[in-house]
Each structure stands twice: as structure tokens, then as C-alpha cells.
Scaffold this motif. Structure first.
Motif: not given
Length: 184
Positions: A39-41, A51-62
Motif C-alpha cells: 500500500x505504501x509503495x 511520469x513512470x515508464x514501468x510502474x511495476x519496476x517503480x513499485x517494486x523498487x519502492x
């Protein structure tokens, strides 16, 4: 958020939440903390969505960075292990209807894996989740966890060696792999 963006975001959340939650459970070893982590990610993804090209990668990194911050905040990064057996009713790593070909599809194997992962240090668990669950290469794992590539390599090696010692049963459940002798 624009209506089209909101629709796309909701579709992303609906499609990818189960996979994100499985990863979060591996990182946290706690189903409730895993839900909070996802939820926080996702809440960090909302303002960056357009602005995010790859939302899954962004979320996993977060997710990884949030969890590392939690470990640091709690002083957990001291390299220690926990010998607490898993709660079979609360693990939920994979759903009962695991996809065909999943090497950990049986309940016994899942319980062994969860117990073994819980006994690793947080850093070891994070590296193994990135490398073998999320199938990231060493460079992407290093970037995600804020480590050097050498640290990822050595941590992976040590974590796998420790898993072989902690849970030799896992090697026996996979007949196509030969267990290796490791001295602790």
C-alpha cells in the motif's frame, strides 16, 4: 490524476497486486506488514504515475527501499537470524492454486521455504527475493537495494550456502538439482 490515468492505475493495481503482495510477504515475513508495504509503495506511485515508464519496476523498487528503511529504523540490519517457525495459516506466499511448473507448489515445500527465508538476515532475504523471485540480474538487484554488485554476489553466495545448511530438505525436493556440501 486524470480520469484515463486513474483508470490505468486501477487496472495496474488490480492486475499486479497479487504478485506485489507475494514479493512483499517474502521481504517482510509478515502478511500484515506485507499489505502495508504494498500500500505504501502504491501510494508513492500515484503522484508519479504519469511520469513512470514501468510502474511495476517503480513499485517494486519502492517496496525494497521502504523495507530497507524499516529494517534500518528498527535496527534490524544487524546480521542476526530468527529461529521462529512459520505460522502455516499466515504465510500465504503462493496461493493454493499455484501455477503449473511452480517448483514450490506443494504446501510442504512452501512451508520449508518460508521457514528457511525467515532464518536469513534481512539483507540476504532481500537479495534472494530480487535475484530468484523477481528474476533480476546482479546490477538491477544492486540498484534496487542500494548495494554494490560485489555485495550482491557475496550476499547471494552466502545466503544460498546458508539455505543449504538451514533447509537441506529443499534440495531433496527438487530431484533435478544435486545438493552441494557446504560447511558452515
Amino acid at each position: 490524476m486524470q480520469p484515463d490515468d486513474e483508470r490505468d492505475f486501477r487496472a495496474f493495481v488490480a492486475a499486479r497486486s497479487p504478485a506485489l503482495l507475494r514479493t512483499a510477504r517474502l521481504l517482510t515475513s509478515d502478511p500484515h506488514a506485507a499489505e502495508d508495504l504494498v500500500q505504501e509503495a502504491l501510494s508513492r506511485l500515484v503522484p508519479a504515475w504519469s511520469r513512470v515508464d514501468d510502474p511495476e519496476a517503480y513499485t517494486r523498487t519502492a517496496m525494497h527501499r521502504i523495507q530497507i528503511s524499516r529494517w534500518r529504523r528498527l535496527g534490524v540490519l544487524r546480521e542476526h537470524t530468527v529461529d521462529v517457525p512459520p505460522d502455516p495459516s499466515g504465510t500465504g506466499l503462493w496461493h493454493a492454486s499455484a501455477p503449473p511448473g511452480n517448483p514450490y507448489a506443494t504446501v510442504d515445500e512452501r512451508m520449508l521455504l518460508v521457514a528457511a527465508l525467515r532464518r536469513l538476515t534481512p539483507r540476504q532475504r532481500g537479495v534472494l527475493v530480487c535475484r530468484y523471485v523477481e528474476d533480476l540480474d546482479e546490477r538491477r538487484t544492486a540498484d534496487r537495494l542500494g548495494l554494490s554488485i560485489g555485495t550482491v554476489r557475496s550476499t547471494t553466495h552466502r545466503a544460498l550456502a546458508r539455505l543449504r545448511v538451514l533447509a537441506p530438505e529443499l534440495a531433496r525436493t527438487r530431484p533435478h538439482e544435486q545438493p552441494q556440501e557446504v560447511t558452515p
